[in-house]
Design a protein around this motif. Structure first.
Motif, short mmCIF file in Angstrom:
data_model
loop_
_atom_site.label_atom_id
_atom_site.label_comp_id
_atom_site.label_asym_id
_atom_site.label_seq_id
_atom_site.Cartn_x
_atom_site.Cartn_y
_atom_site.Cartn_z
N GLY A 41 -11.23 -12.15 -8.08
CA GLY A 41 -11.11 -11.78 -6.67
C GLY A 41 -9.76 -11.16 -6.44
N GLY A 42 -9.31 -11.17 -5.20
CA GLY A 42 -8.03 -10.56 -4.90
C GLY A 42 -7.47 -11.01 -3.57
N VAL A 43 -6.25 -10.60 -3.33
CA VAL A 43 -5.54 -10.88 -2.09
C VAL A 43 -5.07 -9.54 -1.52
N SER A 44 -5.08 -9.44 -0.20
CA SER A 44 -4.66 -8.19 0.42
C SER A 44 -3.74 -8.45 1.61
N ILE A 45 -2.96 -7.43 1.91
CA ILE A 45 -2.17 -7.37 3.14
C ILE A 45 -2.74 -6.22 3.95
N SER A 46 -3.15 -6.50 5.18
CA SER A 46 -3.81 -5.50 6.01
C SER A 46 -2.94 -5.11 7.20
N THR A 47 -2.83 -3.81 7.43
CA THR A 47 -2.01 -3.30 8.53
C THR A 47 -2.77 -2.22 9.28
N VAL A 48 -2.22 -1.86 10.42
CA VAL A 48 -2.78 -0.73 11.18
C VAL A 48 -1.80 0.43 11.11
N THR A 49 -2.33 1.62 11.00
CA THR A 49 -1.50 2.80 10.73
C THR A 49 -0.57 3.14 11.89
N PHE A 50 -0.95 2.76 13.11
CA PHE A 50 -0.11 3.11 14.26
C PHE A 50 1.08 2.17 14.42
N ALA A 51 1.13 1.10 13.61
CA ALA A 51 2.24 0.14 13.74
C ALA A 51 3.06 -0.01 12.46
N VAL A 52 2.44 0.23 11.29
CA VAL A 52 3.13 0.02 10.02
C VAL A 52 3.01 1.29 9.18
N GLU A 53 4.14 1.86 8.81
CA GLU A 53 4.14 3.05 7.99
C GLU A 53 3.71 2.70 6.55
N ARG A 54 3.21 3.71 5.85
CA ARG A 54 2.73 3.50 4.48
C ARG A 54 3.84 2.96 3.58
N ASP A 55 5.02 3.53 3.67
CA ASP A 55 6.12 3.09 2.81
C ASP A 55 6.50 1.64 3.09
N GLU A 56 6.41 1.23 4.34
CA GLU A 56 6.70 -0.17 4.67
C GLU A 56 5.69 -1.09 4.01
N LEU A 57 4.42 -0.72 4.08
CA LEU A 57 3.38 -1.53 3.43
C LEU A 57 3.62 -1.62 1.93
N LEU A 58 3.92 -0.50 1.30
CA LEU A 58 4.14 -0.50 -0.15
C LEU A 58 5.34 -1.38 -0.53
N GLY A 59 6.25 -1.56 0.39
CA GLY A 59 7.41 -2.41 0.12
C GLY A 59 7.04 -3.87 -0.04
N TYR A 60 5.83 -4.26 0.40
CA TYR A 60 5.39 -5.64 0.26
C TYR A 60 4.71 -5.90 -1.08
N ALA A 61 4.59 -4.88 -1.92
CA ALA A 61 3.87 -5.02 -3.19
C ALA A 61 4.43 -6.13 -4.08
N PRO A 62 5.75 -6.25 -4.25
CA PRO A 62 6.26 -7.33 -5.11
C PRO A 62 5.86 -8.72 -4.62
N ALA A 63 5.90 -8.94 -3.31
CA ALA A 63 5.51 -10.24 -2.76
C ALA A 63 4.02 -10.50 -3.00
N LEU A 64 3.21 -9.46 -2.85
CA LEU A 64 1.78 -9.59 -3.09
C LEU A 64 1.50 -9.93 -4.55
#
Length: 265
Positions: free
Chosen positions: A227-250
């Motif tokens: 299975g897997g784990v995800s972090i979900s965001t909305v594009t109008f509030a979180v920029e793509r680069d910000e989301l990618l910055g959470y990759a190590p924690a994920l």
């Protein structure tokens, strides 16, 4: 991972498959549980890809044992015994992974976190930590997810052999959920290669408009994705680069995830 719709992936190419009695019963149970019921007999049979007469016999057996409920007028719903079993499984899973997922939610800027396990040619949410933002994802525990267009789904597929990926696609199809959805096999294989190289998958509005997700798979001791784990965001509030910055924690969060929920499988 996106907020999936309540109606999960339909099965294809199985109407003529014989299958065992147990396989048919499990597909019928999945058809009952795919969304809020009650469901018409013909709809259950179609989703489970079994003849209507078979669906009727299996549903009668399940109703007699309390796993299904005959609601009258040719409609069936989930029985109390099945609901209780599902609640028990979710409770056990939540006790094991809940703290780790809550930590990840905080490390990921308070955005929504999901955990899902693979079930055949789709995945199913088993746990969700809601965002602390003023908006929320429509997803819920029990939702079924497409594998070809969600972050968790692509992370899982990336760890499967090429022929198994193609078998999943042949069974489930690759419907265009949004204009950004990958809908051809060569493009999917290229995307999965990129996922393997990065160590995480991205759903960039591929399953639902305005929803962008980051996902990573957890593996069993043999290296199979469970299975897997995800972090979900909305594009109008979180920029793509910000989301990618959470990759190590994920990636850190999924590292020990299989051990936490293995006893419930």
């Amino acid at each position: 991972m996106t907020s999936a719709t309540s109606a999960g992936p339909a099965r294809r190419g199985r109407a003529s498959a014989a299958g065992t009695s147990v396989e048919k019963a499990m597909r019928i149970i999945e058809a009952l549980a795919v969304s809020a019921g009650p469901h018409r007999l013909m709809d259950v049979a179609a989703r489970a890809a079994v003849p209507r007469s078979t669906a009727y016999r299996v549903l009668a057996m399940l109703a007699a044992e309390g796993y299904a409920e005959n609601c009258g007028d040719g409609r069936y719903g989930i029985g109390g015994r099945l609901s209780g079993l599902g609640a028990q499984i979710v409770s056990v899973v939540s006790a094991g992974v809940g703290p780790a997922l809550c930590r990840l939610q905080q490390e990921a800027g308070g955005n929504t976190v999901h955990l899902a396990v693979r079930v055949g040619d789709h995945a199913v949410y088993l746990h969700k930590v809601d965002s602390d933002k003023p908006y929320e994802m429509r997803s819920r525990v029990g939702n079924q997810l497409w594998l070809h267009c969600t972050a968790i789904g692509k992370a899982v597929l990336a760890h499967l052999p090429r022929d198994e990926v193609e078998a999943v696609v042949a069974s489930a199809g690759m419907p265009p959920r949004t204009p950004a959805t990958i809908t051809d096999l060569p493009a999917l294989h290229a995307e999965l290669a990129a996922v393997r190289e990065r160590g995480y998958a991205i759903d960039d509005e591929e399953n639902e408009a305005t929803v962008r997700c980051l996902g990573a798979a957890f593996l069993d001791p043999s290296g199979r994705p469970r299975g897997g784990v995800s972090i979900s965001t909305v594009t109008f509030a979180v920029e793509r680069d910000e989301l990618l910055g959470y990759a190590p924690a994920l990636q850190a969060a999924v590292a020990g995830m299989a051990d936490l929920i293995q006893p419930t499988w």
